[in-house]
Design an enzyme around this catalytic site. Structure first.
Site, PDB file in Angstrom:
ATOM      1  N   MET A  32       0.839  -1.368   0.065  1.00  0.00           N
ATOM      2  CA  MET A  32       0.067  -0.088   0.122  1.00  0.00           C
ATOM      3  C   MET A  32       0.743   1.153  -0.080  1.00  0.00           C
ATOM      4  O   MET A  32       0.564   2.312   0.442  1.00  0.00           O
ATOM      5  CB  MET A  32      -1.106   0.032   1.035  1.00  0.00           C
ATOM      6  CG  MET A  32      -1.994  -1.049   0.978  1.00  0.00           C
ATOM      7  SD  MET A  32      -3.510  -1.173   1.966  1.00  0.00           S
ATOM      8  CE  MET A  32      -2.933  -0.776   3.621  1.00  0.00           C
TER       9      MET A  32
ATOM     10  N   GLN B 101      12.447  -0.228   4.419  1.00  0.00           N
ATOM     11  CA  GLN B 101      13.191  -1.279   4.224  1.00  0.00           C
ATOM     12  C   GLN B 101      12.622  -2.595   4.161  1.00  0.00           C
ATOM     13  O   GLN B 101      13.076  -3.692   3.630  1.00  0.00           O
ATOM     14  CB  GLN B 101      14.520  -1.503   5.451  1.00  0.00           C
ATOM     15  CG  GLN B 101      15.516  -2.119   5.035  1.00  0.00           C
ATOM     16  CD  GLN B 101      16.156  -1.583   3.621  1.00  0.00           C
ATOM     17  OE1 GLN B 101      16.142  -0.618   3.176  1.00  0.00           O
ATOM     18  NE2 GLN B 101      16.649  -2.856   3.016  1.00  0.00           N
TER      19      GLN B 101
ATOM     20  N   HIS C 158       9.631  -3.523   3.129  1.00  0.00           N
ATOM     21  CA  HIS C 158       8.965  -3.830   1.662  1.00  0.00           C
ATOM     22  C   HIS C 158      10.425  -4.073   0.851  1.00  0.00           C
ATOM     23  O   HIS C 158      10.408  -5.101  -0.014  1.00  0.00           O
ATOM     24  CB  HIS C 158       8.302  -2.617   1.285  1.00  0.00           C
ATOM     25  CG  HIS C 158       7.210  -2.112   2.119  1.00  0.00           C
ATOM     26  ND1 HIS C 158       6.994  -0.993   2.468  1.00  0.00           N
ATOM     27  CD2 HIS C 158       6.058  -2.836   1.973  1.00  0.00           C
ATOM     28  CE1 HIS C 158       5.816  -0.928   2.957  1.00  0.00           C
ATOM     29  NE2 HIS C 158       5.102  -2.244   2.845  1.00  0.00           N
TER      30      HIS C 158
ATOM     31  N   LYS D 278       4.934  -9.857   9.574  1.00  0.00           N
ATOM     32  CA  LYS D 278       4.613  -8.972  10.271  1.00  0.00           C
ATOM     33  C   LYS D 278       2.847  -9.081  10.443  1.00  0.00           C
ATOM     34  O   LYS D 278       2.280  -8.969  11.330  1.00  0.00           O
ATOM     35  CB  LYS D 278       5.035  -7.532  10.044  1.00  0.00           C
ATOM     36  CG  LYS D 278       4.488  -6.680  11.208  1.00  0.00           C
ATOM     37  CD  LYS D 278       5.032  -5.232  11.174  1.00  0.00           C
ATOM     38  CE  LYS D 278       4.253  -4.094  10.749  1.00  0.00           C
ATOM     39  NZ  LYS D 278       2.692  -4.088  10.856  1.00  0.00           N
TER      40      LYS D 278
HETATM   41  O1  PAF Z   1      -0.025  -5.658   3.616  1.00  0.00           O
HETATM   42  C1  PAF Z   1      -0.556  -4.858   3.070  1.00  0.00           C
HETATM   43  O2  PAF Z   1       0.063  -3.954   2.789  1.00  0.00           O
HETATM   44  C2  PAF Z   1      -1.820  -5.061   2.320  1.00  0.00           C
HETATM   45  O3  PAF Z   1      -2.784  -5.579   3.196  1.00  0.00           O
HETATM   46  C3  PAF Z   1      -1.962  -5.826   0.948  1.00  0.00           C
HETATM   47  C4  PAF Z   1      -1.543  -7.081   0.890  1.00  0.00           C
HETATM   48  C5  PAF Z   1      -0.958  -4.885   0.098  1.00  0.00           C
HETATM   49  C6  PAF Z   1      -3.220  -5.656   0.330  1.00  0.00           C
HETATM   50  O4  PAF Z   1      -3.889  -4.443   0.470  1.00  0.00           O
END
Ligand code: PAF
Length: 297
Positions: free
Chosen positions: A45, A50, A52, A166
């Site tokens: 989102m 870090q 991600h 997480k």
């Molecule tokens: O974990 C997230 O950032 C969100 O729940 C996801 C998996 C991108 C779905 O919107």
């Protein structure tokens, strides 16, 4: 088909590519998929950190093409203020991603492109897996997550999709979703990224000031204490200690501290030596909702 392949080769040499519609994405990736190339997918989102980037780096190592989606999904927020305040800064996200690789395909669709004109969640039945902890405290959340993951999987058609531990309950929900929908996407769990002091990285941490960032270490502290006491204390005693620690920190509103076996994710007070357990925590700090969890052993 050859044109799309050539476009992909060309894109590798240019600035990173951001696509805004699933149709554009499918035009680029469809031929690659037909050529048996491995498509890796990291749904996010945005407000990347870090944690991600660790997922994306792993995907880059394991796949031929990597798609990162950046989409703040409205249907998974059961609190309008949380949705409104969710951090959004696409340009910064793109800079971070391009520092990893210019070949990443960023998919940043509008809600209309993903959902059509009906922006609503489907109803899923994940049984007990979706009923406790996040499922109980954020009604409808997992329906929203599962709906958008399903729609994003339709758009990307990934061979491998990367999810952080997480959001452990989310990870298990997504694994179940893939089974329910009989998809052949492999779900790759990735361990929790923490800062040097142990705080689990989260986009929501951006909303904490320096003092709160220190206070937020209480979550990891309580989980580590639970892990330390796992073999010697009863689950009830561990829960009591967690509750007492939060009582001493009135800046927090503890939503839950639970211990659950990793298969059912049903909170329990009874230890079965055959099972593996994790402790799960959710708490609000200055209106920011934080979650964390830790394997107990
Ligand atoms: O974990 C997230 O950032 C969100 O729940 C996801 C998996 C991108 C779905 O919107």
């Amino acid at each position: 088909m050859q044109i799309a392949v050539n476009i992909l080769i060309l894109l590798d040499f240019c600035a990173m590519t951001t696509l805004h519609t699933k149709e554009e994405l499918q035009t680029l990736l469809g031929p690659e998929k037909q050529n048996q190339k491995c498509i890796g997918f990291v749904p996010t989102m945005g407000a990347l950190h870090q944690g991600h980037l660790t997922l994306v780096s792993r995907a880059l190592k394991e796949c031929d093409h990597v798609v990162v989606s950046i989409f703040v999904n409205p249907t998974q927020f059961n609190n309008a203020e949380d949705l409104a305040k969710y951090p959004r800064h696409l340009d910064h996200d793109l800079t971070l991603l391009s520092s990893l690789s210019k070949s990443i395909l960023v998919f940043a669709p509008s809600a209309e492109n993903i959902y059509g004109n009906q922006i609503s969640a489907r109803q899923y039945d994940f049984g007990a897996l979706g009923q406790h902890m996040e499922g109980q405290h954020r009604p409808g959340h997992f329906d929203g997550v599962a709906t958008v993951v399903s729609l994003l999987f339709d758009a990307v058609n990934p061979d491998r999709a990367y999810f952080g531990e997480k959001d452990y309950q989310q990870l298990r929900i997504v694994e179940t979703l893939v089974q329910i929908e009989q998809r052949d996407t492999v779900i790759v769990p990735c361990s929790i990224a923490r800062n040097s002091e142990g705080l689990a990285l989260s986009s929501r941490n951006e909303r904490l000031d320096d003092k709160q960032l220190k206070q937020a270490l209480l979550l990891a502290g309580v989980l580590n204490e639970a892990s330390k006491n796992f073999s010697t204390h009863s689950f009830q005693a561990i829960k009591n200690e967690a509750a007492a620690a939060f009582k001493k920190a009135p800046e927090f509103e503890l939503e839950y501290f639970e211990i659950a076996d990793v298969d059912s994710l049903v909170p329990t007070l009874t230890k079965d030596p055959e099972k593996k357990y994790r402790a799960f925590i959710a708490a609000q700090l200055g209106g920011v909702r934080l979650i964390d969890n830790l394997e107990l052993n």
